[in-house]
Design a protein around this motif. Structure first.
Motif, PDB file in Angstrom:
ATOM      1  N   ALA A  48      -5.765  11.057   1.460  1.00 40.45           N
ATOM      2  CA  ALA A  48      -5.859   9.775   0.748  1.00 40.45           C
ATOM      3  C   ALA A  48      -6.917   9.840  -0.350  1.00 40.45           C
ATOM      4  O   ALA A  48      -6.711   9.329  -1.458  1.00 40.45           O
ATOM      5  N   ASP A  49      -8.049  10.475  -0.064  1.00 37.90           N
ATOM      6  CA  ASP A  49      -9.101  10.599  -1.079  1.00 37.90           C
ATOM      7  C   ASP A  49      -8.645  11.458  -2.257  1.00 37.90           C
ATOM      8  O   ASP A  49      -9.014  11.194  -3.409  1.00 37.90           O
ATOM      9  N   GLY A 104      -5.588  11.553  -3.256  1.00 37.38           N
ATOM     10  CA  GLY A 104      -4.731  10.611  -3.975  1.00 37.38           C
ATOM     11  C   GLY A 104      -5.529   9.631  -4.814  1.00 37.38           C
ATOM     12  O   GLY A 104      -5.142   9.285  -5.943  1.00 37.38           O
ATOM     13  N   ILE A 105      -6.670   9.181  -4.287  1.00 33.41           N
ATOM     14  CA  ILE A 105      -7.544   8.285  -5.047  1.00 33.41           C
ATOM     15  C   ILE A 105      -8.092   9.004  -6.274  1.00 33.41           C
ATOM     16  O   ILE A 105      -8.181   8.420  -7.365  1.00 33.41           O
ATOM     17  N   TYR A 143      -6.616  11.389  -7.903  1.00 34.25           N
ATOM     18  CA  TYR A 143      -5.508  11.535  -8.845  1.00 34.25           C
ATOM     19  C   TYR A 143      -5.234  10.230  -9.600  1.00 34.25           C
ATOM     20  O   TYR A 143      -5.262  10.201 -10.843  1.00 34.25           O
ATOM     21  N   ILE A 197     -15.667   9.467  -5.278  1.00 34.13           N
ATOM     22  CA  ILE A 197     -15.203  10.656  -4.557  1.00 34.13           C
ATOM     23  C   ILE A 197     -16.352  11.517  -4.044  1.00 34.13           C
ATOM     24  O   ILE A 197     -16.279  12.096  -2.958  1.00 34.13           O
ATOM     25  N   GLY A 216     -10.272   4.360   3.323  1.00 33.16           N
ATOM     26  CA  GLY A 216      -9.822   5.279   2.284  1.00 33.16           C
ATOM     27  C   GLY A 216      -8.327   5.203   2.037  1.00 33.16           C
ATOM     28  O   GLY A 216      -7.872   5.275   0.888  1.00 33.16           O
ATOM     29  N   ILE A 217      -7.542   5.056   3.105  1.00 34.87           N
ATOM     30  CA  ILE A 217      -6.089   4.963   2.945  1.00 34.87           C
ATOM     31  C   ILE A 217      -5.712   3.616   2.337  1.00 34.87           C
ATOM     32  O   ILE A 217      -4.837   3.528   1.473  1.00 34.87           O
ATOM     33  N   PHE A 242      -6.539   3.924  -1.301  1.00 36.45           N
ATOM     34  CA  PHE A 242      -5.555   4.754  -1.994  1.00 36.45           C
ATOM     35  C   PHE A 242      -4.373   3.906  -2.456  1.00 36.45           C
ATOM     36  O   PHE A 242      -3.960   3.966  -3.621  1.00 36.45           O
ATOM     37  N   TRP A 249      -3.506   2.884  -6.404  1.00 38.72           N
ATOM     38  CA  TRP A 249      -2.147   3.228  -6.840  1.00 38.72           C
ATOM     39  C   TRP A 249      -1.436   1.982  -7.355  1.00 38.72           C
ATOM     40  O   TRP A 249      -0.783   1.996  -8.402  1.00 38.72           O
ATOM     41  N   SER A 299      -1.090  -1.413   1.181  1.00 39.91           N
ATOM     42  CA  SER A 299      -2.550  -1.498   1.313  1.00 39.91           C
ATOM     43  C   SER A 299      -2.936  -2.575   2.318  1.00 39.91           C
ATOM     44  O   SER A 299      -3.792  -2.361   3.190  1.00 39.91           O
TER      45      SER A 299
END
Length: 476
Positions: free
Chosen positions: A172-173, A175-176, A178, A198, A215-216, A219, A223, A243
């Motif tokens: 998930a991190d 993804g964050i 990105y 991060i 964190g998830i 994410f 997004w 979320s």
């Protein structure tokens, strides 16, 4: 070989700080007891100093490698600052055994002996503590899915489940990283800002280290904001529902989207009303709110959230879940600020802890603040919307009866897209709340809590009020 030599030649200082950070993170993960406060604070502060230096002098690639490396160092560690992970594993094994985790408590399950089949149940039950064991679970469905996936990791030990869940949080991190980088680029902001989140030691320790699933949730939130800025508001609504289904916090942001579908234009004389829109004239500015899109956005978010809860739905679930969520406002208290002041006043007047009353008033104030930011702020651009999210959630935390350290992770991410820094300061001083565990009865030192919030509020007032007023004054 030459390439490796060049890396050491041109990146000696960042690599030095990476090595020191790695040693400190290993010590934190594998050789720290939360009652050893001097060691906890020393490691924590040192890691912030190292992180600041790494961010200041390193390029994006080194920063990204550092972020992943530091998280992987925790991979085989049992969380040492929180015991919540025991309940996470318990709920996951409940679902895998075919039971609805929302319908019974661990106390009841142990008493009835209905879970004799799943591994480590006695250790999990003792590890989660009496408070967790006596209450129904309050974790939303996608978070429950993460518990299940964590338990699917090969092996039947507690550590194997911890590794499975930790890999999800690390993913998930990434993804964050990105979507956060892409969103910063769309907003014409420096992409390295994402490393305030991060590479923040607080984030690495509380989420990857202590297995908190903020964190998830974050994410999916970042997004969703990225999709919203890209004009894909239907997809943003679906992802926002995901979320919410990890943790309910984004529910409080929903009213803020009222202003997102508002458009403005300068008018000269006549204004024609558009079908399906709310028209408002402020001076020579004509504003329209497209209620059709707004209602569709809320409908998609609501329906998706309901569908995610549907596998667990029953009237008993609704009753248990609402009672458990309500407990956080009416029964629990930890690391609070305004609530502790109100509690002291209540004691002085009545001689009793008036949490039952105060716990109802403070959420009402939070709701009024959210509505104020929703209807009186023009949240029609992403920077404005995120700034409102930061302020709304800050006020919510200041008015809460319980503020566990990991609660501020959402603020740390959101300020990356603003000019505020006070949540970053909060992520440093929040470690003071762990001083409560240095006592045998886990009692808080209110002077320490006062110090934490004095620092945070000083920065908050400076950035949000004083600095803003100074900037708005005309030059002499």
């Amino acid at each position: 070989m030459q390439a490796l030599t060049n890396v050491f030649k041109y990146h000696k200082i960042p690599l030095l700080f990476m090595m020191l950070s790695s040693l400190f993170y290993v010590s934190f993960a594998y050789d720290l007891v939360r009652t050893d406060m001097s060691k906890l604070v020393l490691l924590y502060v040192a890691l912030f100093v190292f992180a600041f230096q790494i961010i200041k002098i390193s390029g994006f690639r080194i920063l990204a490698i550092s972020a992943i490396l530091f998280r992987l160092l925790f991979l085989f560690a049992i969380p040492n600052l929180s015991q919540d992970f025991y309940r996470f594993i318990w709920d996951g094994q409940m679902i895998m055994s075919g039971f609805n985790p929302y319908l019974t408590t661990p106390d009841f399950q142990m008493e009835m002996g209905i879970l004799s089949g799943f591994p480590n149940q006695v250790e999990l039950y003792k590890g989660m503590g009496a408070l967790s064991a006596s209450h129904y679970t309050n974790y939303p469905p996608l978070k429950q899915l993460c518990f299940v996936i964590g338990n699917l990791f090969p092996g039947s030990s507690i550590l194997s489940s911890v590794i499975g869940m930790r890999l999800l949080i690390i993913a998930a991190d990434i993804g964050i990283l990105y979507f956060g980088k892409k969103l910063l680029e769309r907003l014409k902001l420096p992409s390295n800002r994402i490393f305030w989140y991060i590479l923040n030691p607080f984030i690495i320790i509380e989420l990857t280290g202590n297995l908190h699933f903020e964190g998830i949730m974050i994410f999916f939130l970042v997004w969703s904001l990225y999709l919203l800025h890209a004009g894909k508001w239907k997809g943003a609504a679906v992802v926002l529902a995901c979320s919410i289904s990890v943790k309910l916090i984004p529910l409080m942001f929903l009213p803020l989207f009222f202003g997102w579908f508002r458009t403005s234009q300068v008018i000269s004389s006549t204004v024609e009303k558009s079908k399906g829109s709310f028209d408002c004239i402020q001076g020579n500015i004509y504003e329209k709110i497209n209620f059709r899109k707004l209602i569709k956005f809320y409908a998609i978010t609501g329906v998706t959230t309901i569908l995610l809860f549907l596998p667990f739905f029953s009237m008993e679930f609704v009753d248990n879940y609402s009672k458990t969520v309500g407990l956080w406002f009416g029964n629990f208290e930890f690391n609070a600020s305004i609530y502790y002041l109100a509690r002291a006043i209540g004691y002085a007047i009545t001689g009793y802890n008036e949490i039952a009353i105060i716990g109802k008033i403070l959420p009402l104030i939070s709701v009024l603040i959210i509505l104020g930011f929703s209807f009186f702020k023009r949240n029609n651009s992403l920077p404005k919307l995120i700034t409102s999210m930061v302020l709304v959630f800050t006020f919510y935390l200041l008015l809460s009866t319980t503020v566990h350290p990991w609660y501020i992770a959402t603020l740390v991410l959101l300020v990356v897209f603003t000019n505020y820094k006070f949540p970053l300061v909060w992520s440093i001083v929040v470690v003071l709340s762990y001083l409560a565990y240095s006592n045998t009865d886990n009692s808080e030192n209110l002077w320490v809590i006062a110090l934490e919030y004095a620092v945070v509020l000083s920065f908050f007032v400076w950035e949000v009020i004083i600095k803003k007023k100074t900037a708005s004054r005309p030059a002499v």
